[in-house]
Write an enzyme that holds these catalytic residues in place. Structure first.
Site, PDB file in Angstrom:
ATOM      1  N   ARG A  85       0.851  -1.196   0.000  1.00 10.62           N
ATOM      2  CA  ARG A  85       0.000   0.000   0.000  1.00 10.62           C
ATOM      3  C   ARG A  85       0.888   1.247   0.000  1.00 10.62           C
ATOM      4  NH1 ARG A  85      -3.495  -0.242   4.916  1.00 10.62           N
ATOM      5  NH2 ARG A  85      -4.629  -1.844   3.764  1.00 10.62           N
ATOM      6  N   ARG A 154      -1.597   6.268   9.968  1.00 12.50           N
ATOM      7  CA  ARG A 154      -1.771   5.865   8.573  1.00 12.50           C
ATOM      8  C   ARG A 154      -1.903   7.069   7.641  1.00 12.50           C
ATOM      9  NH1 ARG A 154      -3.688   0.598   8.423  1.00 12.50           N
ATOM     10  NH2 ARG A 154      -2.829  -0.589  10.159  1.00 12.50           N
ATOM     11  N   LYS A 218      -3.249   0.792  14.954  1.00  6.87           N
ATOM     12  CA  LYS A 218      -3.293   1.827  13.920  1.00  6.87           C
ATOM     13  C   LYS A 218      -3.965   3.101  14.438  1.00  6.87           C
ATOM     14  CE  LYS A 218      -6.064  -1.139  11.844  1.00  6.87           C
ATOM     15  NZ  LYS A 218      -7.025  -1.823  10.952  1.00  6.87           N
ATOM     16  N   LYS A 220      -5.893   6.539  12.706  1.00  6.54           N
ATOM     17  CA  LYS A 220      -6.334   7.086  11.426  1.00  6.54           C
ATOM     18  C   LYS A 220      -6.877   8.495  11.610  1.00  6.54           C
ATOM     19  CE  LYS A 220      -7.498   2.566   9.537  1.00  6.54           C
ATOM     20  NZ  LYS A 220      -8.537   1.724   8.925  1.00  6.54           N
ATOM     21  N   CYS A 439     -14.670  -4.149   0.385  1.00  3.13           N
ATOM     22  CA  CYS A 439     -13.257  -4.344   0.678  1.00  3.13           C
ATOM     23  C   CYS A 439     -12.720  -5.425  -0.270  1.00  3.13           C
ATOM     24  CB  CYS A 439     -13.060  -4.771   2.135  1.00  3.13           C
ATOM     25  SG  CYS A 439     -13.687  -6.427   2.484  1.00  3.13           S
ATOM     26  N   CYS A 445      -6.982 -11.592   1.092  1.00  2.00           N
ATOM     27  CA  CYS A 445      -6.938 -11.150   2.487  1.00  2.00           C
ATOM     28  C   CYS A 445      -6.997 -12.327   3.448  1.00  2.00           C
ATOM     29  CB  CYS A 445      -8.076 -10.187   2.784  1.00  2.00           C
ATOM     30  SG  CYS A 445      -7.997  -9.560   4.481  1.00  2.00           S
ATOM     31  N   CYS A 484     -15.290  -9.379   6.460  1.00  2.00           N
ATOM     32  CA  CYS A 484     -15.148  -9.765   7.860  1.00  2.00           C
ATOM     33  C   CYS A 484     -15.527  -8.550   8.696  1.00  2.00           C
ATOM     34  CB  CYS A 484     -13.711 -10.194   8.160  1.00  2.00           C
ATOM     35  SG  CYS A 484     -12.595  -8.842   8.521  1.00  2.00           S
ATOM     36  N   CYS A 488     -13.144  -2.787   6.835  1.00  2.00           N
ATOM     37  CA  CYS A 488     -12.305  -1.881   6.054  1.00  2.00           C
ATOM     38  C   CYS A 488     -13.111  -1.075   5.049  1.00  2.00           C
ATOM     39  CB  CYS A 488     -11.205  -2.665   5.339  1.00  2.00           C
ATOM     40  SG  CYS A 488     -10.080  -3.445   6.513  1.00  2.00           S
TER      41      CYS A 488
END
Lengths: 567, 618
Positions: A85, A154, A218, A220, A439, A445, A484, A488
């Site tokens: 990414r 991020r 993370k 954000k 996603c 994934c 899931c 995302c």
């Protein structure tokens, strides 16, 4: 007020914390044994602990799950591949960078580019032996992948697109500066991936903000410009909402503690909307961002990673606590938060014109996947456009790309190129398709429980038929699917959400606001396709019959207390 | 009867090409270094043996061999001083010559004839000179070449240092393959040369094709008659010379029907190859094997192929034809006895002659055109384009080459998987001229399920064995299916707890698709059994990278391991890989051992003689 929550934080010894903390701590600022792992030609994987470390550089080890079983029987290891990414400051990309990314995708990745829900690019299917080449190719294009994943700050997202107005430009610039300010400084990226010699001597400390263990998880950050909440600012750990008066930004509403992820059947995990904290001055944004991140660094749970996001820190200790701590570190008080109005969280569609007369075209990219299909040759089309475009490409957080800054005299030429490649489709796909997010999920994934990107379009086709039957053909109902519960694709802020539970089975959520200011709620669990459509049909029929003028489906669900009627 | 204790011949009067020249070879290169004896015991044994005359050593070896069996009687053989024992000198590539040598040895032993079996690799000038009664069994490999191990012997025999053999008597059995131009060339040359050197031919040379069993049996009988009478005799019966048990009854003609337990592709979807992991049950076979051995599969041409061919030929399928020593209906003979697949230049020429086809004869005379013609064609194509005019079925069949057995290096160890034998089979299947051509055995295997059976027999290969010393390090170099025996080696070492280090250098085309047994090598590496794993995938980058590149890259380490006593193994393709790897080994010996070209060659040769450099190339 609850008693002081237990401290599983930076003040505790590393051994008492989650094992990932130990990995970070021992890794010499994320170097680990990465070089040896990358050089080991007998396996396509990196060492287990190194796989944790690569995330900090936007590199995610995956394997092709479709092939797992047959390769196991063939006595072969899984078909390892890496997702990479990019860090894309301000979500903007120059045409020559677009061409470079496209070329890198074709040479080292699966050939496609993936626009993400956080305004950047992803490459899929990279073999270990090509990872360094890809990273170095990105460097040559003036880009990097630092902190695109991992326990760090991020990609900072901002309202698309920076060329739209003065406020948008300010916000875009601010996003870039925040990103730069909070960027990890470890030399590991240069040494391991760029293969440059280490700086001698290493600065001490190498990571003044992050230390040896970086963040608990993370972090954000998003910056929004009302009335369009395309960034879903309330879904972020830290949000800044521009308060615009007379075209100038006079301050920012600071929001804290939003986040999407949860775990099925674990009520102690949940999606959360960010709380308004106060208003800060534009000059203080960088400092506020730094302090907020450092507060999370110091107080976030480092023992239970499912409880480590900032939203739980806020939830446990309270916004007031956070505000006090922030003001203490900042050295001044925040003003009271202001009310802001958002209309929608969707992207603008088609052509818009900025104040300087330049045009911007929002190109719908289904599931963010830039590839060539017989009906829509997105990839070659964008390549052709990049070859002549003199503006920029502004990615949106809805997986689309805006061809921004087209001079008036170039507009028809651009339209012709779009038309040529089948990209100027105003009728199809429908509003439903255009507003949907999925996603990536399978086959790459590792967390996926059910299909997402590969499945949503066909489900939308069926849903579209339903809408047509109910007389709702152009109704822009937001639909989001994730493979899931990590969410995302920000499913918990969609009017209709499908969250993967098992192959072919989804939990159905309903009732978020179209502007991203209210979460949805679980309606039914573990549904297959037929059941999903069966569940929605009566609701859509009622909506069509009973809605108020201009009322969204999400708002209707709440007003009609649909969840309460559910069996 | 006393044993005459002659002093051992003074070593420096005999040409010893090795020890003196390789001053750089450290003591560790001495084979005794890796022999399974304590130092003190080793020294004693060496000292004793050094004091014995050749005849005494021969007796001693027989004594020891006898002692290893259950036989209670220890014989006391006597060697009459004026008669010489028979020397059975063999040069083996795939093990067949060695097998025959062993059989002949058993026959001699049965008649109490003193004899020794000698590998050409170990034959020095003195051995040759002293071999008054000489029986030679040698195969030809490739296009007229002697077996690799026999190369030094051929250099000796055909070189200027070749001894005069006027006091010797000899007989030669040559093994070969009529599909090749220079059929039995190695044997022929040896036969002619021995005569040239003055030796007396006891019997005419015999040339045997791939189907040598029948002819060999008869020849062995003749040899025994010719040599047993004149040779030294033993007083008491010697116990059968012992070697690890050969398959008692299973042969190519009488194979064991092994049930297929598993038939699993090892290559991934999308590979240019199709390689299978095949597991066979040996339950009830009473067949014991060792890692390094091969399994022969009795070949049989596909019925459909044969039917189509017979239809093309327009002969009646039941016409009786000669198939080796039997008479069989044509159809059956084409199924079981004759090669009907790849064409060879030799066959096409024979056929062109017999079929009175001037067109074909013209083609056959032009080497380049012939090569091009052969490519992608089989017998069916040939007879379709050039029908056998004026030939009857019998004559036609007489032209055909025999169907050779297919051998597969065994990929398992009985210690790890008792009652099972595993094979790594590369399926030959490609399209040419609108038809799919399949390997005789591999094509059949590709389509078999579990529960089907495969007709197999053991093909021992004493030339490819793990070191006797479990602490010795091994370097295994293999490409493609050549990696098979190494799987057996590692499984064996794991099961026996051998502490020696293990280094695998493996090559193939694609890392993703062709890394045979990858998960197993990685698991062994994780567990510490596999000390090093280096790989080379030729098609994964612009430039072709092969195993020899890895050897060069790690030349210093390879040299160090060898200096520390490691054994080296090479398995796989003979035409390309083996010479390139040898080149790399020579270069690294020169570079890291500071040897000149000659010394490096000698070094490798000495490793071979010490059985520390073994090859299984095909």
């Amino acid at each position: 007020m609850a008693a002081d929550p237990p401290r599983f934080d930076l003040s505790a010894p590393v051994e008492a914390l989650h094992s990932n903390e130990r990995v970070k701590y021992d890794s010499r600022q994320l170097r680990g044994t990465l070089t040896a792992s990358l050089d080991d030609a007998a396996t396509g994987a990196v060492d287990e602990t190194d796989a944790l470390l690569t995330k900090f550089f936007g590199i995610y080890q995956q394997d092709d799950r479709d092939l797992r079983e047959e390769r196991r029987r063939a006595r072969l290891e899984p078909r390892y591949q890496f997702m990479v990414r990019v860090r894309l400051p301000g979500g903007m990309c120059r045409p020559e960078q677009w061409l470079a990314l496209d070329a890198l995708a074709r040479e080292y990745a699966d050939g496609t580019l993936r626009l993400t829900t956080r305004q950047t690019f992803q490459f899929h299917g990279i073999r270990k032996r090509n990872v360094r080449s890809l990273i170095q190719g990105l460097r040559d294009a003036g880009l990097d992948t630092i902190a695109a994943c991992g326990d760090d700050n991020r990609n900072v997202v901002c309202a698309a697109n920076p060329l739209l107005s003065g406020a948008h430009a300010d916000v875009g610039a601010l996003a870039q500066r925040i990103g730069a300010h909070l960027l990890p400084r470890t030399g590991a990226y240069r040494e391991v991936f760029l293969e440059e010699p280490p700086t001698e001597p290493l600065p001490e400390p190498e990571e003044p903000l992050y230390g040896a263990t970086y963040l608990p998880r993370k972090f954000k950050i998003a910056l929004a410009v009302p009335p369009r909440n395309d960034v879903d600012v309330y879904a972020h750990d830290l949000g800044f909402v521009a308060l615009v008066e007379g075209g100038d930004i006079v301050g920012y509403n600071v929001l804290a503690g939003g986040g999407m992820g949860m775990t099925h059947n674990k009520p102690e995990t949940f999606p959360r909307l960010a709380d308004p904290v106060g208003v800060c001055r534009p000059d203080d944004v960088i400092a506020v961002a730094e302090h907020a991140m450092c507060i999370q660094r110091d107080f976030g749970d480092r023992r239970d990673r499912a409880h480590a996001r900032f939203k739980y820190t806020i939830e446990d200790r309270g916004v007031a606590w956070f505000r006090a701590e922030l003001e203490r570190r900042l050295g001044r008080a925040l003003a009271e938060p202001r009310t802001v109005r958002f209309d929608t969280s969707a992207d603008a569609r088609g052509w818009t014109q900025g104040p300087d007369g330049r045009w911007h075209y929002t190109l719908f990219v289904e599931n963010g996947r830039v590839t060539d299909r017989p009906d829509a040759r997105l990839q070659s089309g964008l390549r052709a456009i990049a070859a002549v475009h003199r503006g920029v490409f502004a990615l949106t957080t809805n997986q689309n790309v805006i061809i921004a800054g087209i001079a008036a005299r170039e507009r028809s030429g651009m339209a012709a190129l779009l038309q040529q490649h089948g990209l100027l489709n105003t009728e199809r796909p429908s509003a439903l398709h255009q507003g949907a997010l999925a996603c990536v999920s399978l086959p790459t994934c590792g967390l996926a429980m059910a299909e997402s990107e590969r499945y949503l379009p066909s489900l939308l086709d069926k849903l579209q038929l339903l809408l047509a039957e109910c007389g709702l053909t152009d109704e822009p109902i937001s639909v989001r699917m994730s493979g899931c519960p990590n969410g995302c694709s920000r499913p918990y802020l969609a009017e209709i959400a499908l969250v993967g539970k098992a192959p072919g089975k989804y939990n159905l959520y309903l009732g978020a606001s179209r502007s991203g200011e209210r979460l949805n709620a679980l309606y039914r669990e573990t549904l297959g396709e037929a059941q999903i459509l069966e569940s929605l049909r009566p609701l859509l029929e009622r909506f069509s019959a009973e809605r108020n003028a201009g009322e969204s489906f999400g708002d209707f669900v709440v007003r009609a207390r649909i969840h309460h009627a559910a069996t | 009867m006393t044993l005459t204790a002659e002093p051992a011949p003074a070593r420096d009067s005999v040409e010893e090409p090795t020890a003196a020249k390789i001053a750089v070879l450290p003591a560790q290169a001495d084979p005794w270094h890796s022999a399974p004896f304590a130092r003190s015991v080793a020294d004693e044994v060496r000292a004793l043996v050094a004091r014995l005359a050749p005849a005494q050593r021969l007796w001693l070896s027989g004594y020891l061999a006898g002692g290893l069996t259950a036989a209670a009687e220890t014989p006391v053989p006597v060697v009459a001083p004026d008669t010489a024992p028979v020397t059975i000198l063999f040069g083996s590539q795939s093990g067949n010559s060695q097998i025959l040598a062993r059989r002949l040895s058993q026959q001699f032993a049965g008649r109490q004839t003193a004899h020794r079996v000698l590998d050409m690799l170990d034959c020095r000038k003195a051995d040759l000179e002293q071999a008054r009664e000489l029986v030679v069994i040698v195969s030809t490999h490739g296009d007229g070449d002697p077996p690799e191990r026999a190369a030094p012997f051929f250099e000796l025999l055909f070189g200027r240092k070749a001894p005069q053999l006027t006091r010797s008597r000899f007989a030669v059995m040559a093994l070969g393959d009529t599909s090749y131009e220079h059929y039995c060339a190695a044997g022929r040359r040896v036969d002619a040369r021995l005569e040239e050197l003055g030796a007396r031919r006891a019997m005419p040379r015999i040339d045997c094709d791939v189907d040598f069993e029948a002819a060999a049996a008869g020849w062995i009988d003749s040899i025994v008659l010719a040599f047993a009478g004149n040779a030294a005799t033993m007083v008491h019966p010697l116990a059968e010379p012992v070697s690890a048990p050969i398959a008692r009854v299973w042969t190519r003609k009488n194979p064991f029907a092994a049930e297929i337990l598993a038939n699993q592709p090892l290559t991934a979807r999308g590979s240019t190859k199709d390689v299978r992991h095949v597991e066979l049950s040996l339950d009830g076979a009473d067949l014991s094997y060792q890692p390094g051995d091969a399994l022969g599969v009795a070949p049989r041409n596909a019925e459909a192929q044969v039917e189509a061919l017979v239809a093309q030929l327009e002969f009646a399928a039941d016409t009786p034809v000669q198939a080796g020593e039997r008479e069989l209906p044509l159809g059956t003979a084409l199924c079981e006895h004759f090669e009907i697949g790849t064409l060879t230049a030799a066959f096409v020429r024979r056929y062109a002659q017999a079929a009175h086809s001037p067109q074909l004869r013209q083609l056959a005379d032009n080497a380049t055109a012939l090569q091009r013609y052969l490519y992608g064609r089989d017998l069916r194509d040939l007879v379709a384009e050039h029908p056998p005019r004026g030939l009857d079925a019998r004559t036609f069949a007489a032209l055909l080459p025999p169907l050779a057995p297919r051998l597969y290096s065994i990929a398992s160890s009985p210690r790890a998987t008792p009652d099972e034998v595993h094979l790594t089979i590369g399926v030959v299947a490609h399209e040419s001229r609108g038809r799919v051509r399949r390997g005789v055995v591999s094509g059949r295997v590709a389509m078999l399920d579990a529960d089907a059976t495969l007709p197999v027999y053991l093909h021992r290969n004493d030339g490819f064995r793990l070191p006797a010393d479990p602490a010795a390090a091994i370097i295994m170099i293999g490409a493609g299916t050549g990696v098979a025996p190494y799987r057996g080696f590692l499984a064996d070492r794991e099961a026996s707890g051998a502490p020696g280090r293990n280094w695998l250098v493996f090559g193939d085309r694609s890392f993703e698709l062709d890394f045979l047994y990858q998960a197993e090598w990685l698991a062994w590496r994780r567990r510490g059994l596999l000390t090093r794993l280096d790989v080379a995938f030729s098609r994964d980058q612009a430039e072709k990278i092969y195993v020899q590149h890895r050897l060069r890259e790690h030349g210093a380490d390879v040299w160090r391991w060898l200096q520390e006593g490691a054994h080296l193994y090479l398995c796989g393709d003979a035409t390309q890989m083996a010479p390139d790897v040898e080149g790399a080994l020579l270069d690294l010996a020169r570079e890291h051992g500071d040897l000149d070209a000659e010394a490096a060659r000698e070094y490798l040769l000495e490793l071979q003689r010490q059985r520390r450099y073994q090859k299984d190339v095909y």
